[in-house]
Scaffold this motif. Structure first.
Motif, PDB file in Angstrom:
ATOM      1  N   LEU A   1       0.202  -1.293   0.243  1.00 26.65           N
ATOM      2  CA  LEU A   1       0.374   0.038  -0.181  1.00 26.65           C
ATOM      3  C   LEU A   1       0.762   1.078  -0.013  1.00 26.65           C
ATOM      4  O   LEU A   1      -0.003   2.320  -1.445  1.00 26.65           O
ATOM      5  CB  LEU A   1      -0.865   0.071   1.518  1.00 26.65           C
ATOM      6  CG  LEU A   1      -1.589   1.243   1.491  1.00 26.65           C
ATOM      7  CD1 LEU A   1      -2.797   1.151   0.002  1.00 26.65           C
ATOM      8  CD2 LEU A   1      -2.709   1.251   2.687  1.00 26.65           C
ATOM      9  N   LEU A   2       2.018   1.498   0.803  1.00 23.03           N
ATOM     10  CA  LEU A   2       2.964   2.528   0.493  1.00 23.03           C
ATOM     11  C   LEU A   2       3.551   2.591  -0.972  1.00 23.03           C
ATOM     12  O   LEU A   2       3.205   3.888  -0.762  1.00 23.03           O
ATOM     13  CB  LEU A   2       4.000   1.841   1.931  1.00 23.03           C
ATOM     14  CG  LEU A   2       3.327   2.517   3.565  1.00 23.03           C
ATOM     15  CD1 LEU A   2       4.232   1.874   4.478  1.00 23.03           C
ATOM     16  CD2 LEU A   2       2.601   3.565   3.683  1.00 23.03           C
TER      17      LEU A   2
ATOM     18  N   ALA B   1       4.084   5.874  -5.185  1.00 21.90           N
ATOM     19  CA  ALA B   1       4.300   5.686  -6.646  1.00 21.90           C
ATOM     20  C   ALA B   1       3.127   6.762  -7.761  1.00 21.90           C
ATOM     21  O   ALA B   1       3.062   7.261  -8.158  1.00 21.90           O
ATOM     22  CB  ALA B   1       3.859   4.220  -7.195  1.00 21.90           C
ATOM     23  N   GLY B   2       1.904   7.083  -6.562  1.00 25.98           N
ATOM     24  CA  GLY B   2       0.192   7.795  -7.202  1.00 25.98           C
ATOM     25  C   GLY B   2       0.543   9.093  -7.145  1.00 25.98           C
ATOM     26  O   GLY B   2       0.793   9.743  -7.492  1.00 25.98           O
ATOM     27  N   PHE B   3       1.858   9.746  -6.078  1.00 27.57           N
ATOM     28  CA  PHE B   3       2.037  10.639  -6.180  1.00 27.57           C
ATOM     29  C   PHE B   3       3.543  11.021  -7.354  1.00 27.57           C
ATOM     30  O   PHE B   3       3.389  12.239  -7.108  1.00 27.57           O
ATOM     31  CB  PHE B   3       3.014  10.948  -4.212  1.00 27.57           C
ATOM     32  CG  PHE B   3       1.796  10.704  -3.307  1.00 27.57           C
ATOM     33  CD1 PHE B   3       0.538  11.433  -3.037  1.00 27.57           C
ATOM     34  CD2 PHE B   3       1.715  10.514  -1.864  1.00 27.57           C
ATOM     35  CE1 PHE B   3      -0.371  11.689  -2.387  1.00 27.57           C
ATOM     36  CE2 PHE B   3       1.293  10.364  -1.351  1.00 27.57           C
ATOM     37  CZ  PHE B   3      -0.443  10.793  -1.082  1.00 27.57           C
TER      38      PHE B   3
ATOM     39  N   GLY C   1       2.952  13.789  -9.900  1.00 20.81           N
ATOM     40  CA  GLY C   1       3.749  15.098  -9.782  1.00 20.81           C
ATOM     41  C   GLY C   1       4.730  15.103 -11.593  1.00 20.81           C
ATOM     42  O   GLY C   1       4.338  15.475 -11.566  1.00 20.81           O
ATOM     43  N   ARG C   2       4.497  14.106 -11.578  1.00 17.84           N
ATOM     44  CA  ARG C   2       4.890  14.090 -13.239  1.00 17.84           C
ATOM     45  C   ARG C   2       3.710  14.706 -14.093  1.00 17.84           C
ATOM     46  O   ARG C   2       4.388  15.525 -15.086  1.00 17.84           O
ATOM     47  CB  ARG C   2       4.965  12.670 -13.692  1.00 17.84           C
ATOM     48  CG  ARG C   2       5.365  12.471 -15.058  1.00 17.84           C
ATOM     49  CD  ARG C   2       6.034  11.088 -15.519  1.00 17.84           C
ATOM     50  NE  ARG C   2       6.250  10.812 -16.567  1.00 17.84           N
ATOM     51  CZ  ARG C   2       6.729  10.674 -17.950  1.00 17.84           C
ATOM     52  NH1 ARG C   2       8.164  11.391 -16.632  1.00 17.84           N
ATOM     53  NH2 ARG C   2       7.348  10.663 -17.937  1.00 17.84           N
TER      54      ARG C   2
ATOM     55  N   PRO D   1       2.857   8.717 -18.235  1.00 21.26           N
ATOM     56  CA  PRO D   1       2.648   8.604 -17.671  1.00 21.26           C
ATOM     57  C   PRO D   1       4.332   7.485 -16.893  1.00 21.26           C
ATOM     58  O   PRO D   1       5.083   6.827 -18.516  1.00 21.26           O
ATOM     59  CB  PRO D   1       1.655   7.238 -17.139  1.00 21.26           C
ATOM     60  CG  PRO D   1       1.127   7.528 -17.932  1.00 21.26           C
ATOM     61  CD  PRO D   1       1.118   8.708 -18.827  1.00 21.26           C
ATOM     62  N   MET D   2       4.851   7.252 -16.143  1.00 23.55           N
ATOM     63  CA  MET D   2       6.151   6.416 -15.902  1.00 23.55           C
ATOM     64  C   MET D   2       5.903   4.869 -15.908  1.00 23.55           C
ATOM     65  O   MET D   2       6.572   4.558 -16.755  1.00 23.55           O
ATOM     66  CB  MET D   2       6.863   7.289 -14.333  1.00 23.55           C
ATOM     67  CG  MET D   2       7.795   8.514 -14.696  1.00 23.55           C
ATOM     68  SD  MET D   2       8.712   8.847 -13.010  1.00 23.55           S
ATOM     69  CE  MET D   2       6.729   8.813 -11.887  1.00 23.55           C
ATOM     70  N   VAL D   3       4.788   4.485 -15.299  1.00 27.09           N
ATOM     71  CA  VAL D   3       4.079   2.943 -15.590  1.00 27.09           C
ATOM     72  C   VAL D   3       2.797   3.465 -15.788  1.00 27.09           C
ATOM     73  O   VAL D   3       1.739   3.872 -15.311  1.00 27.09           O
ATOM     74  CB  VAL D   3       4.526   2.628 -13.738  1.00 27.09           C
ATOM     75  CG1 VAL D   3       4.373   1.138 -13.682  1.00 27.09           C
ATOM     76  CG2 VAL D   3       5.637   2.962 -13.573  1.00 27.09           C
TER      77      VAL D   3
END
Length: 154
Positions: free
Chosen positions: A26-27, A32-34, A38-39, A127-129
């Protein structure tokens, strides 16, 4: 035998490692969401700065709607250079769905009206991912930004 089971159930060693193992995914997803948020912000800022430069160039030229001026202004928006030879300000400008449009209108100011140059960019988020964004249910969104400037000419 029952004493051993009781001893095992009351043993606290390793409980923090187990808790971390349960919470860590979860962390990592939150991190990754943050990072993706930011991206998106960085991409939007790069596009907005390019829009500002292109609109200012067009609004301060003699003929803002001419092909030459618009071509140079669009180069400024995408690459930050007049000839378009530099790298793209935002990587998502390379995508075929990316669009940049110019419009010319008038805006009322008191009793008169002022000519206005407006550039609008519709650029897909890069997106990065990619799978992570799809997992969150927000896949395929587009950054839509615009900037306008009063025409002042030369």
């Amino acid at each position: 035998m029952i004493a051993r089971i009781r001893k095992f159930l009351h043993d606290q060693r390793g409980s923090s490692a187990l808790e971390f193992g349960l919470v860590a995914p979860l962390l990592f997803l939150m991190l990754a969401g943050f990072l993706e948020i930011g991206r998106a912000y960085v991409q939007a800022e790069a596009i907005e700065k390019g829009l500002r430069a292109g609109v200012l160039y067009s609004a301060r030229s003699g003929e803002p709607a001419s092909e030459g001026v618009l071509g140079t202004a669009f180069n400024l928006v995408r690459t930050g250079t007049l000839d378009g030879a530099g790298p793209l300000l935002a990587s998502n400008w390379a995508r075929p769905e990316a669009r940049l449009t110019a419009s010319f209108a008038t805006a009322p100011v008191g009793q008169s009206s002022v000519p206005v140059v407006r550039f609008t960019a519709e650029v897909p988020f890069d997106p990065m991912v990619p799978g992570l964004v799809a997992l969150a249910g927000v896949a395929g969104f587009t950054l839509t930004l615009s900037h306008e400037q009063a025409y002042v000419g030369r």
